[in-house]
Design a protein around this motif. Sequence first.
Motif, mmCIF file in Angstrom:
data_model
loop_
_atom_site.group_PDB
_atom_site.id
_atom_site.type_symbol
_atom_site.label_atom_id
_atom_site.label_comp_id
_atom_site.label_asym_id
_atom_site.label_seq_id
_atom_site.Cartn_x
_atom_site.Cartn_y
_atom_site.Cartn_z
ATOM 1 N N PHE A 39 67.284 72.962 -36.498
ATOM 2 C CA PHE A 39 66.976 71.827 -35.737
ATOM 3 C C PHE A 39 67.788 71.184 -35.013
ATOM 4 N N ARG A 40 69.247 71.399 -35.129
ATOM 5 C CA ARG A 40 70.130 70.358 -34.550
ATOM 6 C C ARG A 40 70.305 70.932 -33.096
ATOM 7 N N ASP A 41 70.148 72.383 -32.887
ATOM 8 C CA ASP A 41 70.322 72.885 -31.562
ATOM 9 C C ASP A 41 68.823 72.861 -30.702
ATOM 10 N N ASP A 42 68.010 72.049 -31.479
ATOM 11 C CA ASP A 42 66.655 71.904 -30.693
ATOM 12 C C ASP A 42 65.783 73.329 -30.638
ATOM 13 N N SER A 43 66.213 74.340 -31.354
ATOM 14 C CA SER A 43 65.539 75.579 -31.344
ATOM 15 C C SER A 43 64.234 75.602 -32.199
ATOM 16 N N LEU A 44 64.228 74.673 -33.203
ATOM 17 C CA LEU A 44 63.228 74.241 -34.031
ATOM 18 C C LEU A 44 62.871 72.872 -34.233
ATOM 19 N N GLN A 45 62.803 72.378 -32.837
ATOM 20 C CA GLN A 45 62.640 70.769 -32.794
ATOM 21 C C GLN A 45 61.069 70.639 -33.370
ATOM 22 N N ILE A 46 60.799 69.631 -34.020
ATOM 23 C CA ILE A 46 59.680 69.366 -34.384
ATOM 24 C C ILE A 46 58.666 68.860 -33.401
ATOM 25 N N LYS A 47 57.285 69.059 -33.520
ATOM 26 C CA LYS A 47 56.307 68.760 -32.433
ATOM 27 C C LYS A 47 55.583 67.393 -32.902
ATOM 28 N N LEU A 48 56.202 66.543 -33.750
ATOM 29 C CA LEU A 48 55.576 65.454 -34.087
ATOM 30 C C LEU A 48 56.308 64.246 -33.360
ATOM 31 N N ASN A 49 55.829 63.239 -32.590
ATOM 32 C CA ASN A 49 56.495 62.506 -31.972
ATOM 33 C C ASN A 49 56.054 60.941 -32.539
ATOM 34 N N SER A 50 57.077 59.801 -32.077
ATOM 35 C CA SER A 50 56.802 58.737 -32.526
ATOM 36 C C SER A 50 55.817 58.145 -31.500
ATOM 37 N N GLY A 51 54.957 57.265 -32.187
ATOM 38 C CA GLY A 51 53.735 56.701 -31.458
ATOM 39 C C GLY A 51 52.403 57.697 -31.587
ATOM 40 N N MET A 52 52.521 58.787 -32.098
ATOM 41 C CA MET A 52 51.473 59.870 -32.212
ATOM 42 C C MET A 52 50.547 59.186 -33.460
ATOM 43 N N ARG A 53 49.252 59.538 -33.050
ATOM 44 C CA ARG A 53 48.262 59.163 -34.365
ATOM 45 C C ARG A 53 48.515 59.924 -35.435
ATOM 46 N N PHE A 54 48.576 59.310 -36.777
ATOM 47 C CA PHE A 54 49.128 60.151 -37.912
ATOM 48 C C PHE A 54 47.870 61.109 -38.316
ATOM 49 N N ASP A 55 48.019 62.183 -38.477
ATOM 50 C CA ASP A 55 46.859 62.908 -38.607
ATOM 51 C C ASP A 55 47.594 64.226 -39.701
#
Length: 770
Positions: free
Chosen positions: A166-182
């Motif tokens: 996760f730290r080297d961004d190869s598994l970066q999560i696709k959920l972003n701040s401001g996105m509608r919670f779903d």
Amino acid sequence: MKVHRFLYISQIYLLVLLAGCSVNKFIPQGEYLLDEIKIESDNKDVKPSNLLPYIRQTTNAKWFSLVKIPMYIYSASGKDSTKWINRLWRRLGDAPVIYDAELAKETKYEIGKAVQNMGYMGADVMVIENFHKNRVKLTYQIKTGVPYVIGAMNYEIDDKGINDLFRDDSLQIKLNSGMRFDVNRLDQERLRITQELQNRGYYFFNKDYITFSADTISGRKEIDLTMKIAPFQRQGDMYPSAHRQYTIRKVNYLLDSDFSSLSLQEFNKMQHQQRNGLNFYYEGKPFLRPGVLDNSNYLSANQLYREDDVQKTYSSLGRLNIVRYSNIRFRDVLQNDSAYLDAYIALSKNKNKSLSFEIEGTNSAGDLGAAASVTFNHRNLFKGSESFMLKARGAYEAITGLEGYANSNYTEYGVESSLSFPEFMFPFLSSNFKRKIKATSEVSIKYNWQIRPEFERTLAAAAWSYRWTRRGKATHRFDLLDINYIYMPYISSAFVDYLNRMDELNPWLRHSYEDLFIVRMGYTYTYNSSGAASLKTARRNSYSIRLNIEESGNLLYGISKLVHARKSKGRTYQLANINFAQYVKLDFDFAKNFMIDERNSLVFHSGIGVAVPYGNSKSLPFEKLYFSGGANSVRGWKVRTLGPGGYRGDSNSIGYVNRTGDIKLDLNLEYRTFLFWKLNGALFIDAGNIWNLRSQGVFSDGVFRFNRFYKQLAMSYGLGIRFDLDFLILRFDGGMKAINPMASGRDRYPIASPNFKRDFAFHFAVGYPF
């Protein structure tokens, strides 16, 4: 005529009214028939159609989404269930649905929960009951309110190896701040991360190790998310541990044996051999060559475990016809600080040979006949899962309306054979390319002999082609070489006279009954968005595309020019004193399926084809010409009776062979509904026609022109019945002409004054039209 129509409509109305009254006897006193259900939303992002699966009690099915005919059929039965006629009506029909208030509450709860999971935490669902006599209509009204959005995104990952990914961004999560919670997006993210980790060696990792905790912020519509990844812990372990990355140590193939039924001692006694790091175990002789399995294998020793490689191996082994089923299992081994997996791939053998016999009925433009065929198949000819097929076929048809001939029968004899290989058989291609394409190569030969009263015709053909599929939705077919030789050993004097008379009407017709070489190359692309074999099997909105392009004669034409060959008296180049065809042809089909509900769908189809003869050809070969009308085209006309364009000649005078063209357009709209048992119904509207690219004798009205072709579109409407027998679909369609471009005056619009004898066409076919 108007009086009869009024009486007919009145009778239908009376029957429906009486059926509606008979429903009442099945509605208990004090209870209600569930008549209608609606879902209404005040938010365009929350679509009612997406919430239909949460309805716990549905209304009775409607034919064509209009009338509850199955319920009326059931209601035609009496109270006495011991009578066979009452049992029959109830079996064919659909019992009236009695309203259950508890199920309505459960539906309200499920819809509310689904909307809240979309991020609308303050959503409210109301159930409005509208009672009228002994019926009730339900409306579920949704007020979503303001959605919650994701605020801060935090992580709690104690596992160092996964945390580094996760730290080297190869598994970066696709959920972003401001996105509608779903919640659904969270679950999709869990699945995505799990698949990523399983493709990086984490064999035992599953999505249950990933959890999300949500903290709401007081006074704000924001949720702070924290993703947690729990450490690894097997059942029975006292303490958790770090997740391990596994490397494949051995890959073992067990031919026609089940790993679970073998003891370790029995396994070690089996014969085996090695190839490219793979171990093959078998008893007696292997039913497949190791090289074939090597090409189908994607699991490699000394490489990290990848779930994608397992699925690719399953898919590749599934393409081998001799393999009935495959089963891949792994045994984990810990050595010092390293973790390994030993793969065991068990293959079960299919039957080598089979013999089948088939009888079929034929209907060609109203001429009835029968055909029979016998087919021999060998699924493993050279122990490489090569499929060999040999088929012999005979057909007979009684021809009607053919005058001047003592014999009015049509017979056909044919034999064909094919041999397919489960790989891309072509020189100079690398093994990696062949493994990536996963193509099937096929070589085939065919001989066909047609005996008609007017002529005899033989066809000898040989072809080499490739076929491959990508991601289960797109299919490619490439015909590298397809050679056809058409030979006319006999033409009756009466038919020669007919061709002479037709020279004034259609000067190119004679070329369709001459000896001819067709040397073609073609490519076909087919895509189905649902991955189903057809739109019939699709259970959601989907579409399909088919593109075909082919050319013929360019190779022979180029050789003729290169060697400075002389043209024949007919001003064409020849091969062995026989003309060869030169043309290019393009076909495009598009179909869209709209699922209204589980019983009703609307299907739109459009198809266009253009074929251009040039160079060595004055016209297209007869097999390549387009025709209109029939079970898969404009169904108000019989096959080969429509067009070209607006030509108004007598069908009997020009013959069906002249009802052909270089351009074809089909537009179809079909409403499909489930009736009962194995029966499905359809309402359809068809439009289309064929045209020629250039004038052919008197067929000037049949030439395609942009400023008039839309005025020459024929239209029809009709009703169809389908027997869905799972393995076979029998289709009966009745079409009525609506607009006839080949007529003038009042007859041009038969929809205004229908004449059943003049305008009706019946069609029987196997399978859906599109």
